[in-house]
Scaffold this motif. Structure first.
Motif, short mmCIF file in Angstrom:
data_model
loop_
_atom_site.label_atom_id
_atom_site.label_comp_id
_atom_site.label_asym_id
_atom_site.label_seq_id
_atom_site.Cartn_x
_atom_site.Cartn_y
_atom_site.Cartn_z
N PHE A 152 -26.46 -70.77 -5.85
CA PHE A 152 -25.22 -70.20 -4.99
C PHE A 152 -24.22 -71.12 -5.64
N SER A 153 -23.13 -70.53 -5.74
CA SER A 153 -21.95 -71.59 -5.24
C SER A 153 -21.05 -70.72 -4.94
N GLY A 154 -20.39 -71.41 -3.13
CA GLY A 154 -19.01 -70.96 -2.44
C GLY A 154 -18.83 -70.75 -1.65
N VAL A 155 -18.65 -70.41 -0.34
CA VAL A 155 -17.40 -70.50 1.09
C VAL A 155 -19.22 -69.91 1.85
N VAL A 156 -19.09 -70.48 3.06
CA VAL A 156 -19.65 -69.78 3.80
C VAL A 156 -19.67 -70.48 5.42
N LEU A 157 -18.54 -69.09 5.41
CA LEU A 157 -18.31 -68.90 7.59
C LEU A 157 -18.64 -68.68 8.27
N TYR A 186 -19.09 -74.87 -1.47
CA TYR A 186 -20.67 -75.70 -2.70
C TYR A 186 -20.16 -75.47 -3.43
N GLY A 187 -20.10 -76.22 -4.84
CA GLY A 187 -19.86 -75.92 -6.44
C GLY A 187 -18.88 -75.58 -7.13
N MET A 188 -18.70 -74.81 -7.96
CA MET A 188 -16.76 -75.05 -8.69
C MET A 188 -16.11 -73.95 -7.96
N ALA A 189 -15.06 -73.93 -8.24
CA ALA A 189 -14.05 -72.42 -8.23
C ALA A 189 -13.58 -72.39 -10.00
N ASP A 190 -14.23 -73.83 -11.16
CA ASP A 190 -13.35 -73.66 -12.28
C ASP A 190 -14.03 -74.65 -12.62
N ARG A 191 -15.14 -74.26 -13.33
CA ARG A 191 -15.84 -75.91 -13.86
C ARG A 191 -15.27 -76.40 -14.67
N GLU A 192 -14.47 -75.44 -16.17
CA GLU A 192 -13.78 -76.24 -16.77
C GLU A 192 -12.81 -77.15 -16.28
N LYS A 193 -11.95 -76.72 -15.66
CA LYS A 193 -11.57 -77.62 -14.94
C LYS A 193 -11.90 -78.72 -14.02
N LEU A 196 -6.90 -66.15 -14.57
CA LEU A 196 -6.85 -67.56 -15.46
C LEU A 196 -6.60 -69.01 -14.92
N THR A 197 -5.48 -69.21 -14.13
CA THR A 197 -4.15 -69.43 -13.66
C THR A 197 -4.14 -70.38 -12.42
N ASP A 198 -4.24 -69.81 -12.11
CA ASP A 198 -4.28 -69.89 -10.24
C ASP A 198 -5.68 -71.06 -9.74
N PRO A 199 -5.40 -72.43 -9.58
CA PRO A 199 -6.55 -72.52 -9.14
C PRO A 199 -7.32 -72.75 -7.78
N HIS A 200 -6.28 -72.12 -6.82
CA HIS A 200 -6.82 -71.20 -5.59
C HIS A 200 -7.62 -69.78 -6.09
N ILE A 201 -8.46 -69.73 -7.07
CA ILE A 201 -9.11 -68.64 -7.06
C ILE A 201 -10.04 -68.57 -7.97
N ALA A 202 -11.63 -68.28 -7.76
CA ALA A 202 -13.09 -68.97 -7.99
C ALA A 202 -13.06 -67.96 -9.56
N HIS A 203 -13.64 -68.61 -10.08
CA HIS A 203 -13.47 -67.96 -12.14
C HIS A 203 -15.40 -67.08 -11.10
N PRO A 204 -15.68 -66.37 -11.31
CA PRO A 204 -17.03 -65.32 -11.60
C PRO A 204 -17.69 -65.82 -12.76
N GLY A 251 -30.40 -66.80 -20.05
CA GLY A 251 -29.86 -67.19 -18.70
C GLY A 251 -29.27 -68.13 -18.99
N SER A 252 -28.04 -67.65 -19.64
CA SER A 252 -26.93 -69.72 -19.56
C SER A 252 -25.98 -68.29 -18.75
N GLN A 253 -24.82 -68.76 -18.19
CA GLN A 253 -23.68 -68.54 -17.49
C GLN A 253 -22.71 -68.96 -17.70
N VAL A 254 -21.34 -67.44 -17.53
CA VAL A 254 -20.09 -67.56 -18.83
C VAL A 254 -19.33 -67.49 -17.42
N ASP A 255 -18.28 -67.83 -17.82
CA ASP A 255 -16.75 -67.82 -17.15
C ASP A 255 -16.72 -66.29 -17.64
N ALA A 256 -16.66 -65.11 -16.46
CA ALA A 256 -16.05 -64.40 -17.35
C ALA A 256 -14.97 -63.59 -18.02
#
Length: 349
Positions: free
Chosen positions: A10-15, A28-35, A187-195, A202-207
């Protein structure tokens, strides 16, 4: 949730909100791992199917204004459909998932380059729908049942589906997240989570950054949500967890629909099981003696769920941006915590 996050599931938000007051909010986790951008309450997530009720609300707003009727046939508002669709399939059939139509598979490998290209493709796609059963027959997730109402909203309102929903639904609720961002914004807005999509090894990539990669998951085989330039009319959208609480409350306080129309939106239309029913654009269910309505959605690297408990004023939201999340189990535990019922599934996809 902390355990799932520690396991990489899990990487995200619970409310959880009660009568508009936030009772629990965890990120929990990262919205953009690269940044290196962590999730927070203001992170906007792709909703996938969890955004489909926006389209149903749009149609009911126009019906409330007398600009269309739920008994109108497709041909009342749109030209070019075959007679057995234009003259027999109604707005009610489409919203309730009982159109009897089947839509061909989407071209999941196509990379879209503009809003106009997206709109043209999806209009032509739903126009290829064919009757496979009489109107009134439950047909579930047919693309026509999402795409054709969106075309009707455009025809009646004279504006694009995206602009209509932004102004008359999301804006009216006070939702602050980017409702229908384009891929460049994603790609550029820091407030949008990347999938983060899991590949066959088994590896994960930024879609969004790897449009050449496909999901091996049989439920979404070959898909990559980043290929969309903007979400299809009638489907998807983006929201923060507090945005979805605002939307839920606006459904109940007259902001979006007068009370009879709001009750029509969530009223049970089609029985699915002993206590689960189809409504307009979403499933509804009876859980431990109370109604629960909401919608779930999923795509490669995308998990979303929002549930409303109108009898007690609770709203639960789960938004994630990686694969492997046991969403039904989580929302089942949410329902147990709020209603006291034994856990058993979520809000449907």
């Amino acid at each position: 949730m902390a355990k799932l996050a520690a396991e990489g599931k899990f990487s995200g938000v619970v409310l959880l909100s009660h009568r508009g007051r936030t009772v629990l909010s965890r990120s929990y986790g990262m919205a953009d791992r690269e940044k290196g951008l962590p999730h927070h309450e203001g992170t906007a997530f792709s909703l996938s199917s969890a955004g489909k009720p926006f389209g149903a609300v749009a149609v009911l707003q126009l019906a409330q204004q007398g600009r269309l009727k739920l008994s109108d046939t497709v041909g009342t508002h749109l030209r070019g459909f075959a007679g057995d669709i234009a003259e027999r399939v109604t707005v009610h059939h489409l919203l309730s998932g009982t159109s009897g139509l089947n839509t061909p598979d989407e071209d999941v490998h196509r990379v879209f380059r503009s809003r106009e290209e997206v709109r043209e493709y999806y209009e032509q796609w739903v126009r290829q729908s064919v009757p496979v059963a009489p109107p009134g027959t439950p047909t579930g997730h047919s693309g026509a049942e999402v795409g054709i109402p969106a075309l009707i909203v455009e025809a009646v309102s004279g504006t694009s589906y995206w602009d209509y929903v932004q102004e008359n639904i999301l804006g009216r609720c006070g939702m602050t997240g980017p409702a229908f961002p384009t891929r460049p914004q994603w790609l550029t807005d820091p407030h949008i989570a990347h999938p983060y999509m899991t590949l066959a090894d088994g590896s994960q990539v930024d879609a969004v950054r790897h449009l050449d990669k496909d999901s091996p998951d049989p439920d979404v085989l070959g898909k990559n949500p980043g290929r969309a330039f903007i979400d299809a009319p009638g489907d998807g959208g983006f929201a923060t967890a507090p945005d979805l609480v605002r939307f839920a409350r606006a459904l109940g306080d007259g902001t979006l629909l007068d009370r009879p129309w709001a009750e029509l939106l969530t009223g049970a239309k089609i029985p699915h099981s002993a206590s689960s029913f189809g409504a307009y654009g979403m499933p509804v269910r009876i859980v431990n003696g109370q109604w629960v309505f909401g919608r779930g959605g999923g795509n490669p690297g995308v998990s979303a769920s929002w549930n409303v408990y109108p009898y007690t004023g609770w709203v639960g939201v789960v938004l994630g941006n990686c694969d492997g999340l046991p969403l039904q189990e989580i929302t089942g535990q949410e329902m147990q915590a709020i209603t006291g019922a034994s856990p058993g599934g979520g809000s449907g996809g």
